[in-house]
Design an enzyme around this catalytic site. Structure first.
Site, mmCIF file in Angstrom:
data_model
loop_
_atom_site.group_PDB
_atom_site.id
_atom_site.type_symbol
_atom_site.label_atom_id
_atom_site.label_comp_id
_atom_site.label_asym_id
_atom_site.label_seq_id
_atom_site.Cartn_x
_atom_site.Cartn_y
_atom_site.Cartn_z
ATOM 1 N N ASP A 1 0.808 -1.209 0.000
ATOM 2 C CA ASP A 1 0.000 0.000 0.000
ATOM 3 C C ASP A 1 0.844 1.263 0.000
ATOM 4 O O ASP A 1 0.600 2.184 -0.802
ATOM 5 C CB ASP A 1 -0.952 0.007 1.196
ATOM 6 C CG ASP A 1 -2.099 -0.981 1.038
ATOM 7 O OD1 ASP A 1 -2.121 -1.701 0.016
ATOM 8 O OD2 ASP A 1 -2.968 -1.044 1.928
ATOM 9 N N ARG B 1 0.544 6.406 17.216
ATOM 10 C CA ARG B 1 0.351 7.417 16.167
ATOM 11 C C ARG B 1 0.951 8.784 16.486
ATOM 12 O O ARG B 1 1.533 9.426 15.609
ATOM 13 C CB ARG B 1 -1.142 7.548 15.825
ATOM 14 C CG ARG B 1 -1.799 6.280 15.274
ATOM 15 C CD ARG B 1 -0.871 5.465 14.431
ATOM 16 N NE ARG B 1 -1.507 4.338 13.756
ATOM 17 C CZ ARG B 1 -0.873 3.246 13.409
ATOM 18 N NH1 ARG B 1 0.404 3.100 13.705
ATOM 19 N NH2 ARG B 1 -1.490 2.277 12.767
ATOM 20 N N ASP C 1 -7.148 6.200 12.370
ATOM 21 C CA ASP C 1 -5.761 6.627 12.236
ATOM 22 C C ASP C 1 -5.599 7.911 11.446
ATOM 23 O O ASP C 1 -4.702 8.705 11.733
ATOM 24 C CB ASP C 1 -4.925 5.510 11.604
ATOM 25 C CG ASP C 1 -4.519 4.448 12.614
ATOM 26 O OD1 ASP C 1 -4.601 4.726 13.825
ATOM 27 O OD2 ASP C 1 -4.127 3.345 12.199
ATOM 28 N N SER D 1 -6.308 -7.444 8.286
ATOM 29 C CA SER D 1 -5.229 -6.461 8.326
ATOM 30 C C SER D 1 -4.602 -6.456 9.707
ATOM 31 O O SER D 1 -5.256 -6.757 10.708
ATOM 32 C CB SER D 1 -5.753 -5.062 7.993
ATOM 33 O OG SER D 1 -6.658 -4.619 8.977
#
Length: 410
Positions: free
Chosen positions: A18, A100, A129, A183
């Site tokens: 990705d 994050r 996110d 995922s």
């Protein structure tokens, strides 16, 4: 945003399919110079291929950043969060959420170093996110340009992404050509899995989803006993051996994995408004939480402990929603850190088949007074007669209400 307005962008880059597609898409769509940033947060993957792949896609060596952030991650983000005993919706230990802000912080630092005018992330438009990254960017660099490809490009399916990769000579691993079964996000604190085979909340997660723990049913029949030492709310040693923050969490992860500890199957409320089902594994963090609560139980005053518990859901929600750099989180952190000044000592725990149990705790700052709690006669620290007045004062309003009820019942 005009494609011509971006000269240089720092991309959060894993080296996977990705973000490799995003890298090429940025080059073609914006015609800008791309700087890649790969963070080692203890995800357990080999990061050298990310450098090689970036070089193959035309990124200059001086524009490739691969940073080991494990110690900073644990000492400056995980440990402060655990001082609060933070759990989102009472269960989730915030493993993805807490990573994050560090990634965003480092991206902005690199952007300043290289003179970039934009940053880019690979988060989708449905998840949390994107919010966490971008709130972090804007808090640290208010005028930064943010590129979010999943909200901008025209790709409608995974097949379209694969087709783009093939046309642009982006290597595709065999397991990426079919539908991904789920995922994964991972770091030193946890792993999280969601999507595909996990989307039906009624279906039990397949065992192959779990990567950080063995099944509790397969864990040893023997108890593992350990001790964890704390200084000012942070764990500093296991079984008397002092370790760095990252090394300590790594050791707790090993102990938790071997004993099937830290699995969570959760349906949570995303900040963007939908419910999602995730399978989390936080072996070391689960042990750390129990140990920290154990040492707090003898070192925190009742009022301080209860206030912390009252504030914890708000603090956890701020982290989950991406407000690590917001003033309200920093204010709460100051209160929490103040409470930890005497949270020092040692906790003994038993680990067994998915469970963590505190079996002992001691501290030079302990508020536990054996003379006060003992059932033995002859101790003068507590006068039983004092309780009568205490109870009558607390019962005064209840007695008044009772009299009114009696009148109304007539």
């Amino acid at each position: 945003m005009s494609a011509q307005s971006v000269k240089k962008v720092v991309l959060a880059y894993s080296g996977g399919l990705d973000t490799s597609i995003i890298l090429k898409w940025l080059q073609l769509t914006y015609g800008c110079e791309v700087v890649t940033f790969t963070a080692d947060l203890g995800q357990g993957e080999e990061l050298a291929p990310a450098r090689k792949k970036a070089e193959l896609m035309g990124i200059k060596p001086e524009n490739i950043f691969i940073d080991d952030l494990r110690e900073e991650f644990v000492s400056d983000f995980v440990f402060p969060m655990f001082r609060a005993n933070a759990q989102y919706e009472g269960l989730y230990l915030l493993g993805t959420s807490i990573a994050r802000p560090l990634i965003a912080k480092r991206q902005i630092e690199i952007a300043r170093m290289v003179g970039a005018d934009a940053v880019c992330h690979g988060a989708t438009g449905k998840g949390n996110d994107q919010v966490r990254f971008e709130l972090g960017y804007y808090a640290l660099e208010p005028d930064i340009k943010v590129i979010a490809p999943w909200r901008e490009w025209d790709f409608k399916s995974r097949e379209a992404l694969i087709d783009f990769a093939e046309k642009n000579q982006i290597p595709i691993a065999k397991d990426k050509r079919g539908e991904a079964p789920f995922s994964v996000d991972a770091n030193l604190l946890h792993s999280s899995s969601e999507g595909k085979v996990l989307e039906d909340p009624w279906i039990e997660p397949p065992e192959y989803v779990h990567m950080r723990t063995i099944s509790p049913e397969d864990a040893p029949d023997a108890v593992t006993e350990i001790s964890v030492e704390f200084e000012k709310g942070d764990a500093v040693a296991i079984d008397g051996e002092r370790l760095s923050p990252a090394a300590l969490l790594t050791k707790l992860n090993e102990l938790g994995k071997a004993n099937g500890i830290g699995r969570l199957d959760l349906v949570e409320n995303r900040y963007v408004g939908m419910k999602s089902r995730g399978v989390y594994e936080t072996p070391g963090g689960t042990i750390l939480l129990q140990a920290h609560r154990g040492i707090e139980s003898i070192t925190l005053d009742r009022g301080a402990a209860h206030l912390k518990d009252d504030l914890m859901p708000r603090y956890a929600e701020l982290i989950y929603n991406g407000f690590w750099f917001a003033p309200e989180r920093e204010m709460l952190q100051a209160l929490i850190d103040k409470s930890q000044e005497t949270v020092s000592g040692t906790v003994r725990l038993k680990l067994y088949k998915g469970n963590v149990r505190v079996t002992g705790r001691k501290s030079p700052y302990s508020l536990y007074d054996q003379d006060l709690v003992t059932f033995e006669e002859g101790k003068v620290a507590y006068d039983h007669h004092d309780a009568a007045g205490f109870i009558k004062l607390n019962a005064l309003r209840l007695r008044t209400l009772g009299k009114r009820r009696r009148k109304l019942a007539k």
